[in-house]
Write a protein that holds these residues in place. Structure first.
Motif, short mmCIF file in Angstrom:
data_model
loop_
_atom_site.label_atom_id
_atom_site.label_comp_id
_atom_site.label_asym_id
_atom_site.label_seq_id
_atom_site.Cartn_x
_atom_site.Cartn_y
_atom_site.Cartn_z
N TYR A 121 70.87 37.17 -114.72
CA TYR A 121 69.86 37.30 -113.68
C TYR A 121 69.55 38.75 -113.35
O TYR A 121 68.43 39.08 -112.93
CB TYR A 121 70.30 36.56 -112.41
N PRO A 124 67.28 39.84 -117.15
CA PRO A 124 66.92 38.62 -117.90
C PRO A 124 66.41 38.88 -119.31
O PRO A 124 66.55 38.01 -120.18
CB PRO A 124 65.85 37.97 -117.02
N LYS A 330 75.50 36.75 -105.77
CA LYS A 330 74.22 37.45 -105.94
C LYS A 330 73.87 38.28 -104.71
O LYS A 330 74.38 38.05 -103.61
CB LYS A 330 73.11 36.44 -106.25
#
Length: 351
Positions: A121, A124, A330
């Motif tokens: 993430y 990517p 995250k």
């Protein structure tokens, strides 16, 4: 033979390595690295790079990802050529436009990486970040001192474990553990779910003997605690000291993390930075880095040449089959991040 963590070897890491200096000419053979103290070994990585290339490495340190980010913003993505930081902060930096793409014409060995560690993430399209090491926090306990079988996070609330657990002193990691025990995402920002997590965390208080970010293995080996939830290298170090300890891959789910290198958008020596990324991706160098940090290697080519003692460790040889079941911590908005910090601060005040 086996390398212990950066805090124990900081003096070696600093030997011959100066603090980073701002040098604004690409013509000068200089590379300014910014990361945690001792996170890249001088003798086995930096010194060979200097000898091969003639590039002088300056090594500056930060204490946290957040400190790094503030300094990088203040420098407008300049001053440093290579920064090594954690995945959630890599994403923050990329989204802020403070990274530049690495040069694929120089970094020709990106394909050495295990595909499970790429297209993440925080990068990517595999354009900005070179993964360095990775790990999964795990439970490790002494079955000779624990009367219950531990299979997952929820077992940590067993009253039989009163005053016997060491927990990571980190809001996102430990509250994330509680959320996983509830079947929730480590990254949820739902107020009702977080309130429930705070209550469940409070209920664990009597079982916790110590909160420590690093070195929980020392408490486990000495017998001060019987159970630890801690980072990959500390689990491995505990097993080195006592092979009879038992490692638990929690049945409720796993957290996962990658530390990686990037080139800031206004790096003064971008070409030198790309040369260093290519150097780190060589199998023999990536193998050294994994052993030095006692983390798992994202480099598939390095995995082939790692020594048997490393491969036989259940922490290192168990991670590759479980990556797909793990969840990253995250980056969140400042307001949502504060929710976690407030829960953790209140909890710590109860000690």
């Amino acid at each position: 033979m086996k390398k212990i963590l950066c805090v124990l070897l900081a003096l070696l890491a600093l030997t011959g390595v100066a603090c980073a200096e701002t040098v604004n000419s690409e013509d000068k053979p200089v590379l300014n690295i910014f990361t945690w103290e001792g996170y890249i070994d001088y003798e086995t990585v930096i010194k060979p790079f200097e000898e091969e290339t003639g590039i002088k490495v300056n090594y500056a340190t930060f204490a946290s990802n957040e400190e790094m980010y503030e300094k990088l913003k203040a420098a407008n993505g300049g001053d440093y050529d290579i920064i090594l930081a954690s995945d959630y902060m890599l994403n923050t930096v990329r989204e802020a436009g403070l990274m530049q793409k690495f040069d694929a014409a120089i970094v020709t060995n990106y394909g050495n990486l295990n595909a499970d560690f790429t297209h993440q993430y925080f990068d990517p399209d595999n354009e900005y970040v070179v993964p360095y090491v990775s790990g999964i926090p795990l439970i490790v306990y002494n079955p000779a001192e624990v009367d219950v079988e531990i299979k997952g996070f929820n077992d940590l609330w067993n009253p039989a474990l009163k005053d016997s657990i060491g927990l990571i002193d980190d809001a996102r990691v430990s509250i994330g553990m509680v959320l996983l025990s509830m079947g929730q995402s480590m990254n949820t920002t739902d107020d009702a779910v977080l309130a429930e997590a705070a209550e469940k965390l409070d209920a664990l208080r009597e079982n916790i003997h110590v909160l420590e970010y690093e070195n929980l293995h020392n408490y486990l080996v000495s017998g001060d605690i019987d159970v630890a939830y801690t980072f990959t290298p500390f689990v491995a170090l505990a097993l080195d000291a006592n092979p009879d300890l038992r490692v638990v891959w929690p049945e409720e789910g796993l957290g996962f993390g990658i530390d990686g290198c990037f080139i800031p958008v206004n790096a003064p020596h971008a070409k030198n930075a790309n040369l260093f990324l290519e150097f780190l991706l060589r199998p023999e160098i990536a193998s050294i880095c994994a052993q030095w940090q006692y983390y798992c290697s994202p480099n598939a080519a390095a995995q082939e040449i790692l020594p048997d003692w490393y491969k036989e460790n259940p922490v290192f040889n168990g991670i590759y089959d479980r990556i797909g079941d793990a969840e990253y911590i995250k980056n969140l908005s400042s307001a949502d991040e504060q929710k976690f910090q407030d829960i953790w601060t209140k909890f710590k005040l109860s000690f």
